[in-house]
Design a protein around this motif. Structure first.
Motif, mmCIF file in Angstrom:
data_model
loop_
_atom_site.group_PDB
_atom_site.id
_atom_site.type_symbol
_atom_site.label_atom_id
_atom_site.label_comp_id
_atom_site.label_asym_id
_atom_site.label_seq_id
_atom_site.Cartn_x
_atom_site.Cartn_y
_atom_site.Cartn_z
ATOM 1 N N ASN A 1 0.804 -1.091 0.166
ATOM 2 C CA ASN A 1 0.011 0.053 -0.150
ATOM 3 C C ASN A 1 0.805 1.204 -0.009
ATOM 4 O O ASN A 1 1.518 1.728 0.923
ATOM 5 N N ILE A 2 0.681 2.103 -1.054
ATOM 6 C CA ILE A 2 1.551 3.365 -1.019
ATOM 7 C C ILE A 2 0.557 4.453 -1.147
ATOM 8 O O ILE A 2 0.782 5.608 -1.535
ATOM 9 N N GLY B 1 4.974 -7.589 8.543
ATOM 10 C CA GLY B 1 4.645 -6.474 7.986
ATOM 11 C C GLY B 1 5.185 -4.979 8.593
ATOM 12 O O GLY B 1 5.897 -5.049 9.757
ATOM 13 N N GLY B 2 5.103 -4.209 7.841
ATOM 14 C CA GLY B 2 5.484 -2.636 8.105
ATOM 15 C C GLY B 2 4.856 -2.265 9.384
ATOM 16 O O GLY B 2 3.702 -2.563 9.711
ATOM 17 N N GLY B 3 5.636 -1.854 10.512
ATOM 18 C CA GLY B 3 5.097 -1.578 11.710
ATOM 19 C C GLY B 3 4.764 -2.409 12.875
ATOM 20 O O GLY B 3 4.097 -2.374 13.748
ATOM 21 N N ALA B 4 5.414 -3.619 12.557
ATOM 22 C CA ALA B 4 5.287 -4.848 13.282
ATOM 23 C C ALA B 4 3.755 -5.002 13.829
ATOM 24 O O ALA B 4 3.247 -4.971 14.953
ATOM 25 N N VAL C 1 -3.840 -2.626 5.851
ATOM 26 C CA VAL C 1 -2.482 -2.490 5.717
ATOM 27 C C VAL C 1 -2.259 -0.959 5.781
ATOM 28 O O VAL C 1 -2.903 -0.048 5.258
ATOM 29 N N PRO C 2 -1.176 -0.434 6.672
ATOM 30 C CA PRO C 2 -1.019 1.033 6.966
ATOM 31 C C PRO C 2 -0.450 1.673 5.821
ATOM 32 O O PRO C 2 -0.110 1.129 4.825
ATOM 33 N N ALA C 3 -0.176 3.000 5.581
ATOM 34 C CA ALA C 3 0.061 3.643 4.481
ATOM 35 C C ALA C 3 1.296 4.512 4.949
ATOM 36 O O ALA C 3 1.175 5.168 5.905
#
Length: 432
Positions: free
Chosen positions: A388-389, A407-410, A421-423
Motif C-alpha cells: 500500500n502506497i 509487515g511494516g510497523g510490526a 495495511v497502513p500507509a
C-alpha cells in the motif's frame, strides 16, 4: 532449465572488490603485497549473518582502471593481491557454506592486453582477435579504452573457455558474463558446452539489460540473465504510483520462469542505489519485500542492507558514489541502517524457509495504481503479499483465511480474511 540444483537456494551478496577495498579510484593504488582481497574475506561472516548463500564478486583480474578493461584474465589484479588471496577467500567461503561467483569480461579487453599491443604492432594473427583494424579497432559502446574482441575467431572462443575453466578448477562456482548482450549467441554456444563438460555444476548468468531474455537464454545457453525489466518496474511503480507497471513486469517475469530463473535485484554496482532512487524512504522496504517474495535468484548489493545512498552519474567517475570503500566489519551504522539490516535478515530467512519461492509465480488479486495484493504460489504452496502506497490505510480481502507473518510497523498476530495495511506499508501472510 539448465541451472544446477544448488541454485534453487542461492541468494547472493554482491561486492565490487576494487571499490570495496579502496583500490580504485586511488591516488596510490596498493600492490599485491597489501593482500587487499583479504579485506573482502573479512566480510564473509557478515554475508553469512545476512543470510546469503554466496558472494558475487565484481572484476578481480589484472586491469588498468575499473576492472572492466582486463589486461590478463589469468592473473589477480595486483591492487587486490595474488592467486593465493583468491584461494584463501574461496576456502574461507567454503568453510561458511558460501559459494563464489566471478565476473567475466569477455566482450572486450583493455588497451594493455598483450594481444592488442601485438595487433597494434602489426601482428596479423593478433589483429584477428579484434574487430576493426588494422588502424582503427572496434570499441565497446564508444569507450576508447575498451577494445572489442572478434567473437568469430575460434581462438578467442578457446581462450575464453580456458579462462572460465581455469578459475572453476580453482574452486569458484560460476560466472557472471559482463555485457553478454553485446556478444553473438553463437560465441557462447562454442564456449559454454565445453565449460560445462568440465564443470556441470557451474552457474552461468549473462548480463542483459533489455531485449528477448528467453530467446537469448535459449540461443546462447545461459542458465539465467539479469532481470533489469523487473528492477526498473519495482522502483518506477513505487515512484510513479503505478502498480500496473509492476504487475505487467511480473506477468512477463512469470513467462521467463517457464524456461529459466532470472537473477533478480534492486541494486548493483552499475545503478543508483535503491535508497537514493526511491522518492519516499519508506518505499525501500516495499522494494525489498518484492525482491524476496517473487521467483528468481535474489542478489543484494553490498551496502543496500544498510540503506546506503549513492547516485550514479553519466560522467567520468560517475560510478564512484555507488562503489564506495568499506572499512573493517562491523560498520558503524545509524538506527535506520540497523533496521534495514534486520529487515534483510528477516526476509532472507523467510525466503530460506520457503525455498519454493525460487520458481514461484505471481497472481494479482487486487490491483490499482497505489494498492497491490498478489498471491505468490507454486503447487500447493502459497503466500499473500499486500502493498500500500496510498495516502491512508487500506483494507484487503483474501480468498481464504490466512495469518500475518510480517509487515511494516510490526502488525499484531492475526488470522482471518480481512486485513488492514497502513500507509505506506506491507503485509506478508500465509494460509492459516
Amino acid at each position: 532449465m539448465t541451472e544446477p540444483d544448488w541454485v534453487a537456494h542461492a541468494i547472493w551478496w554482491q561486492v565490487y572488490p576494487l571499490g570495496f577495498v579502496g583500490a580504485y579510484p586511488s591516488e596510490q593504488p596498493p600492490g599485491p603485497a597489501a593482500h587487499q582481497l583479504a579485506r573482502v574475506t573479512a566480510w564473509l561472516d557478515h554475508a553469512q549473518a545476512l543470510g546469503a548463500s554466496g558472494i558475487a564478486l565484481g572484476p578481480i583480474f589484472a586491469s588498468r582502471s575499473h576492472g572492466y578493461d582486463t589486461t590478463d584474465h589469468f592473473r589477480i589484479d595486483p591492487r587486490l593481491g595474488t592467486d593465493d588471496d583468491l584461494d584463501a577467500l574461496v576456502a574461507a567461503a567454503r568453510e561458511r557454506g558460501l559459494r563464489v561467483l566471478l565476473d567475466g569480461v569477455f566482450n572486450h579487453v583493455g588497451t594493455e592486453f598483450p594481444r592488442y599491443r601485438a595487433a597494434r604492432e602489426g601482428d596479423a594473427a593478433a589483429r584477428d582477435w579484434f574487430l576493426g583494424g588494422p588502424d582503427e579497432f572496434g570499441t565497446f559502446e564508444g569507450h576508447g579504452d575498451l577494445i572489442t574482441l572478434n567473437h568469430a575467431n575460434p581462438a578467442v572462443a578457446d581462450y575464453v573457455t580456458e579462462v572460465m575453466t581455469h578459475w572453476l578448477d580453482r574452486g569458484v562456482h560460476g560466472w557472471r558474463l559482463d555485457a553478454a548482450y553485446a556478444v553473438p549467441p553463437r560465441f557462447w554456444t562454442a564456449v559454454l558446452p565445453r565449460v560445462r563438460a568440465a564443470h556441470p555444476e557451474a552457474w552461468i548468468v549473462g548480463e542483459v539489460i533489455h531485449g528477448d531474455y528467453a530467446g537469448l537464454v535459449s540461443a546462447a545457453g545461459f542458465d539465467a540473465v539479469t532481470q533489469y525489466e523487473l528492477w526498473k518496474a519495482i522502483w518506477s511503480s513505487l515512484n510513479d504510483g503505478n502498480f500496473h507497471e509492476l504487475d505487467w513486469a511480473l506477468r512477463r517475469h512469470d513467462e521467463f520462469l517457464d524456461s529459466f530463473v532470472p537473477q533478480t535485484f534492486i541494486g548493483n554496482h552499475d545503478v543508483t542505489r535503491i535508497a537514493s532512487r526511491l522518492t519516499e524512504p519508506e518505499h525501500v522496504a516495499l522494494a525489498l519485500v518484492l525482491l524476496l517474495t517473487v521467483g528468481g535468484v535474489p542478489t543484494i548489493y553490498a551496502g543496500d542492507e544498510f540503506a546506503f545512498r549513492g547516485i550514479k552519474e553519466d560522467r567520468f567517475g560517475g560510478d564512484d558514489a555507488v562503489r564506495p570503500e568499506f572499512g573493517a566489519p562491523p560498520l558503524p551504522v545509524d538506527e535506520a541502517g540497523r533496521q534495514m539490516f534486520a529487515l534483510h535478515q528477516f526476509l532472507i530467512g523467510l525466503r530460506r524457509r520457503h525455498p519454493w519461492l525460487h520458481t514461484a509465480r505471481t497472481e494479482a488479486l487486487r490491483l490499482d495504481n497505489r494498492r497491490y495484493l498478489y498471491r505468490v504460489h507454486r503447487g500447493d504452496d502459497e503466500l499473500f503479499v499486500a502493498l500500500n502506497i496510498d495516502d491512508g490505510p487500506v483494507g484487503f480481502g483474501l480468498p481464504r483465511p490466512a495469518r500475518i507473518l510480517a509487515g511494516g510497523g510490526a502488525p499484531p498476530p492475526q488470522v482471518g480474511t480481512e486485513f488492514t495495511v497502513p500507509a505506506p506499508g506491507w503485509l506478508i501472510l500465509e494460509p492459516a
